[in-house]
Design a protein around this motif. Structure first.
Motif, PDB file in Angstrom:
ATOM      1  N   THR A 211       0.983  -1.149  -0.027  1.00 33.79           N
ATOM      2  CA  THR A 211       0.037   0.110   0.034  1.00 33.79           C
ATOM      3  C   THR A 211       0.869   1.343   0.157  1.00 33.79           C
ATOM      4  N   TYR A 212       1.729   1.298   0.797  1.00 33.03           N
ATOM      5  CA  TYR A 212       2.833   2.364   0.905  1.00 33.03           C
ATOM      6  C   TYR A 212       3.391   2.635  -0.647  1.00 33.03           C
ATOM      7  N   VAL A 213       4.182   1.777  -0.945  1.00 32.59           N
ATOM      8  CA  VAL A 213       4.913   1.848  -2.257  1.00 32.59           C
ATOM      9  C   VAL A 213       3.991   2.331  -3.537  1.00 32.59           C
ATOM     10  N   THR A 214       2.782   1.439  -3.453  1.00 31.76           N
ATOM     11  CA  THR A 214       1.752   2.174  -4.666  1.00 31.76           C
ATOM     12  C   THR A 214       1.220   3.303  -4.340  1.00 31.76           C
ATOM     13  N   ALA A 215       1.039   3.725  -3.085  1.00 31.00           N
ATOM     14  CA  ALA A 215       0.498   5.076  -2.969  1.00 31.00           C
ATOM     15  C   ALA A 215       1.683   6.005  -3.401  1.00 31.00           C
ATOM     16  N   LEU A 216       2.801   5.987  -3.251  1.00 28.69           N
ATOM     17  CA  LEU A 216       4.061   6.813  -3.728  1.00 28.69           C
ATOM     18  C   LEU A 216       4.126   6.685  -5.132  1.00 28.69           C
ATOM     19  N   ALA A 217       3.999   5.483  -5.828  1.00 30.51           N
ATOM     20  CA  ALA A 217       3.942   5.389  -7.181  1.00 30.51           C
ATOM     21  C   ALA A 217       2.751   6.387  -7.871  1.00 30.51           C
ATOM     22  N   ALA A 218       1.633   6.272  -7.078  1.00 31.88           N
ATOM     23  CA  ALA A 218       0.506   7.149  -7.587  1.00 31.88           C
ATOM     24  C   ALA A 218       0.540   8.739  -7.271  1.00 31.88           C
ATOM     25  N   GLY A 219       1.919   9.019  -6.825  1.00 33.08           N
ATOM     26  CA  GLY A 219       1.990  10.487  -6.536  1.00 33.08           C
ATOM     27  C   GLY A 219       1.426  10.921  -5.215  1.00 33.08           C
ATOM     28  N   MET A 220       1.282   9.922  -4.344  1.00 28.20           N
ATOM     29  CA  MET A 220       0.617  10.547  -3.004  1.00 28.20           C
ATOM     30  C   MET A 220       1.963  11.016  -2.093  1.00 28.20           C
ATOM     31  N   SER A 221       2.017  12.034  -1.242  1.00 25.85           N
ATOM     32  CA  SER A 221       2.896  12.298  -0.309  1.00 25.85           C
ATOM     33  C   SER A 221       3.354  11.192   0.618  1.00 25.85           C
ATOM     34  N   LEU A 222       4.616  11.451   1.264  1.00 21.98           N
ATOM     35  CA  LEU A 222       5.192  10.530   1.926  1.00 21.98           C
ATOM     36  C   LEU A 222       4.194  10.459   3.366  1.00 21.98           C
ATOM     37  N   LYS A 223       3.641  11.347   3.762  1.00 21.74           N
ATOM     38  CA  LYS A 223       2.356  11.405   4.970  1.00 21.74           C
ATOM     39  C   LYS A 223       1.422  10.689   4.435  1.00 21.74           C
ATOM     40  N   GLU A 224       0.814  10.952   3.334  1.00 22.83           N
ATOM     41  CA  GLU A 224      -0.369  10.380   2.838  1.00 22.83           C
ATOM     42  C   GLU A 224      -0.136   8.742   2.658  1.00 22.83           C
ATOM     43  N   ALA A 225       0.904   8.313   2.098  1.00 20.73           N
ATOM     44  CA  ALA A 225       1.237   6.927   1.873  1.00 20.73           C
ATOM     45  C   ALA A 225       1.237   6.198   3.221  1.00 20.73           C
ATOM     46  N   GLY A 226       2.043   6.939   3.966  1.00 20.95           N
ATOM     47  CA  GLY A 226       2.324   6.430   5.442  1.00 20.95           C
ATOM     48  C   GLY A 226       1.022   6.239   6.209  1.00 20.95           C
ATOM     49  N   VAL A 227       0.193   7.391   6.160  1.00 21.72           N
ATOM     50  CA  VAL A 227      -1.091   6.896   6.892  1.00 21.72           C
ATOM     51  C   VAL A 227      -2.022   5.913   6.269  1.00 21.72           C
ATOM     52  N   ASP A 228      -2.048   5.714   5.010  1.00 15.89           N
ATOM     53  CA  ASP A 228      -2.759   4.540   4.214  1.00 15.89           C
ATOM     54  C   ASP A 228      -1.928   3.050   4.684  1.00 15.89           C
ATOM     55  N   ALA A 229      -0.772   2.961   4.843  1.00 17.96           N
ATOM     56  CA  ALA A 229      -0.081   2.095   5.297  1.00 17.96           C
ATOM     57  C   ALA A 229      -0.311   1.721   6.721  1.00 17.96           C
ATOM     58  N   ALA A 230      -0.507   2.808   7.597  1.00 19.17           N
ATOM     59  CA  ALA A 230      -0.440   2.600   9.015  1.00 19.17           C
ATOM     60  C   ALA A 230      -1.844   1.989   9.413  1.00 19.17           C
ATOM     61  N   THR A 231      -3.143   2.175   8.443  1.00 21.16           N
ATOM     62  CA  THR A 231      -4.372   1.592   8.615  1.00 21.16           C
ATOM     63  C   THR A 231      -4.170   0.345   8.610  1.00 21.16           C
TER      64      THR A 231
END
Length: 266
Positions: A211-231
């Motif tokens: 989730t974290y890496v695909t979120a980064l690949a989609a253009g999300m910020s470090l914070k946004e990707a981290g929040v998604d992964a933490a869920t």
């Protein structure tokens, strides 16, 4: 050349005959030179089929190993009839093969087959991806100092992802090297692919990392990707994951400005 046919019409008729044995083709426009025009056309048809089937075998060796040569070659013949090549370069010829496999009866007996094919196609895309300069760790830290957790990154073009309901990487590895018994469970796999030392590297990763890496690949910020992964995993260490991406030379740039958020297809 048959005066009744334009060059375009002649080429179209010839191409149709290459992909369909029931189509007679422009035999009246083919010079036999000691061989019947229909026989000469059959030679071209057979050669075209063999070349394109060989291209699919090269792209999908695990699928070939799972289903056997006879079944694979029959599927290849039907596939080329549905998706005839539009280019002299056959590297993209098999782009629809996984979707095609999902529509035929093997999908009921080997439900994972289409995803194995998707994994193999991503391997090819990983190999063919353009190269680019990796971002140095100091440059990443400089970008982080400037933008903080709102920083966005660009991943190397060789990075690809596949989320499957099946243990597709384990199946692929067994197909390519059938040692021992293959033991599978009901869990799927999230697979990440990248190029390393001029070879394709693949790893099954946990849901939070995926989730974290695909979120980064989609253009999300470090914070946004981290929040998604933490869920998915409250203990997920985003800094460690980022360090691994940089260490593997998979980060190519920092993007401090907002971009459209769009998750990649799995």
């Amino acid at each position: 050349m048959d005066a009744k046919l334009s060059l375009r019409e002649l080429q179209t008729a010839f191409l149709a005959a290459l992909y369909d044995g029931t189509v007679p083709g422009p035999v009246s426009s083919i010079a036999g030179n000691g061989l019947a025009p229909g026989a000469r056309l059959r030679i071209y048809r057979r050669s075209c089929n063999e070349i394109q089937t060989a291209a699919l075998r090269t792209s999908y060796p695990a699928v070939l190993a799972l289903v056997g040569e006879d079944w694979f070659d029959q599927a290849a013949r039907r596939y080329r009839g549905l998706y005839p090549s539009r280019s002299g370069n056959l590297q993209q010829f098999g782009v629809h093969f996984a979707d095609y496999l999902q529509t035929i009866p093997a999908g009921r007996t080997l439900p994972y087959l289409a995803d194995v094919a998707r994994l193999e196609w991503l391997r090819q895309e990983t190999v063919l991806a353009a190269d680019s300069q990796a971002l140095a760790f100091d440059d990443f830290m400089a970008g982080l100092d400037g933008a903080g957790e709102s920083l966005r990154i660009g991943l190397h073009a060789c990075v690809h992802f596949l989320s499957s309901r099946y243990q597709v990487l384990a199946i692929w590895r067994f197909a390519m090297d059938p040692q021992g018994d293959l033991s599978l469970n009901d869990e799927g796999e999230n697979v990440m692919l990248w190029r390393e030392n001029d070879e394709v590297a693949m790893a099954a990763v946990d849901a939070a990392t995926f989730t974290y890496v695909t979120a980064l690949a989609a253009g999300m910020s470090l914070k946004e990707a981290g929040v998604d992964a933490a869920t998915l995993d409250a203990g997920f260490d985003s800094a460690q994951c980022m360090n691994e991406l940089i260490g593997r030379h998979l980060v190519t740039r920092v993007l401090p400005y907002a971009v459209t958020k769009k998750r990649p297809k799995s």
